[in-house]
Scaffold this motif. Structure first.
Motif, PDB file in Angstrom:
ATOM      1  N   MET A 166     117.884  86.099  72.424  1.00 57.90           N
ATOM      2  CA  MET A 166     118.862  85.520  73.756  1.00 57.90           C
ATOM      3  C   MET A 166     119.968  86.839  73.914  1.00 57.90           C
ATOM      4  O   MET A 166     120.184  87.338  75.014  1.00 57.90           O
ATOM      5  N   HIS A 167     120.495  86.955  72.788  1.00 56.21           N
ATOM      6  CA  HIS A 167     121.679  88.177  72.516  1.00 56.21           C
ATOM      7  C   HIS A 167     121.145  89.424  72.982  1.00 56.21           C
ATOM      8  O   HIS A 167     121.638  90.352  73.808  1.00 56.21           O
ATOM      9  N   MET A 168     119.963  89.845  72.687  1.00 53.53           N
ATOM     10  CA  MET A 168     119.341  91.080  72.947  1.00 53.53           C
ATOM     11  C   MET A 168     119.026  91.023  74.348  1.00 53.53           C
ATOM     12  O   MET A 168     119.281  92.313  74.987  1.00 53.53           O
ATOM     13  N   ILE A 169     118.545  89.887  75.042  1.00 49.42           N
ATOM     14  CA  ILE A 169     118.358  89.988  76.626  1.00 49.42           C
ATOM     15  C   ILE A 169     119.688  90.289  77.202  1.00 49.42           C
ATOM     16  O   ILE A 169     119.702  91.082  78.058  1.00 49.42           O
TER      17      ILE A 169
ATOM     18  N   VAL B 159     120.982  87.779  83.518  1.00 48.09           N
ATOM     19  CA  VAL B 159     119.569  87.153  83.592  1.00 48.09           C
ATOM     20  C   VAL B 159     119.067  86.242  84.780  1.00 48.09           C
ATOM     21  O   VAL B 159     118.325  86.480  85.177  1.00 48.09           O
ATOM     22  N   LYS B 160     120.247  85.457  84.666  1.00 49.80           N
ATOM     23  CA  LYS B 160     119.820  84.182  85.595  1.00 49.80           C
ATOM     24  C   LYS B 160     120.004  84.770  87.249  1.00 49.80           C
ATOM     25  O   LYS B 160     119.743  84.100  88.165  1.00 49.80           O
TER      26      LYS B 160
ATOM     27  N   VAL C 247     111.127  86.499  83.528  1.00 49.66           N
ATOM     28  CA  VAL C 247     112.314  86.765  82.763  1.00 49.66           C
ATOM     29  C   VAL C 247     113.178  85.780  82.832  1.00 49.66           C
ATOM     30  O   VAL C 247     113.749  85.049  81.638  1.00 49.66           O
ATOM     31  N   ARG C 248     113.688  85.003  83.790  1.00 47.80           N
ATOM     32  CA  ARG C 248     114.457  83.993  84.160  1.00 47.80           C
ATOM     33  C   ARG C 248     113.940  82.806  83.326  1.00 47.80           C
ATOM     34  O   ARG C 248     114.725  82.091  82.683  1.00 47.80           O
TER      35      ARG C 248
ATOM     36  N   GLU D  29     117.049  79.103  76.179  1.00 47.22           N
ATOM     37  CA  GLU D  29     118.335  78.291  75.973  1.00 47.22           C
ATOM     38  C   GLU D  29     118.100  76.922  75.979  1.00 47.22           C
ATOM     39  O   GLU D  29     118.781  76.083  75.247  1.00 47.22           O
ATOM     40  N   LYS D  30     116.966  76.293  76.320  1.00 46.08           N
ATOM     41  CA  LYS D  30     116.692  74.980  76.375  1.00 46.08           C
ATOM     42  C   LYS D  30     116.404  74.728  74.728  1.00 46.08           C
ATOM     43  O   LYS D  30     116.862  73.558  73.990  1.00 46.08           O
TER      44      LYS D  30
END
Length: 140
Positions: A99-102, A116-117, A124-125, A132-133
């Motif tokens: 997640m941090h890389m993205i 991202v969102k 990707v989203r 996240e989940k």
């Protein structure tokens, strides 16, 4: 449709119908009768396929009204999957690292103007949402 009538083939054909008819989240999917005739399978086979789709959260049924395409991102299945797939602290750390890389990529590519969102890329989203989940499951 091919001669094989297995559940997997029926599920693939239903998915194709949903895609071909451009059915969106919250919209009604074709009736059992229509699917039975279109796919040339028994009504029981259609019901079995629809139950499978309902179980995994792809569709939901409003009794007496019809069957609708669901927003699978909100389904409790993610928590169940995470419970069985992610067992170690290292796995959660790897999820957070990904997640941090993205986030880092978006921060630098768009100079903090896009997250991202906000991206138009649905894949990707959705991947980020899944991460996240799963990561949130660990916090609980």
């Amino acid at each position: 449709m091919e001669n094989k009538k297995g559940l997997e083939t029926i599920l693939e054909e239903i998915d194709k119908i949903i895609e071909d008819q451009n059915i969106g989240i919250g919209e009604k999917i074709p009736s059992e009768r229509y699917l039975k005739e279109r796919l040339n399978v028994s009504r029981q086979s259609v019901r079995e396929a629809l139950r499978a789709l309902e179980l995994i959260g792809v569709i939901y049924v409003k009794r007496g009204e019809g069957t609708y395409l669901a927003n699978i991102d909100n389904h409790q299945l993610y928590k169940l999957i995470a419970k069985y797939l992610i067992h170690t602290e290292k796995q959660y750390e790897e999820l957070n690292e990904l997640m941090h890389m993205i986030d880092f990529y978006y921060e630098h590519k768009y100079q903090g103007m896009k997250r991202v969102k906000d991206d138009d890329n649905q894949i990707v989203r959705r991947i980020y949402s899944l991460l996240e989940k799963y990561a949130d499951r660990h916090k609980a």
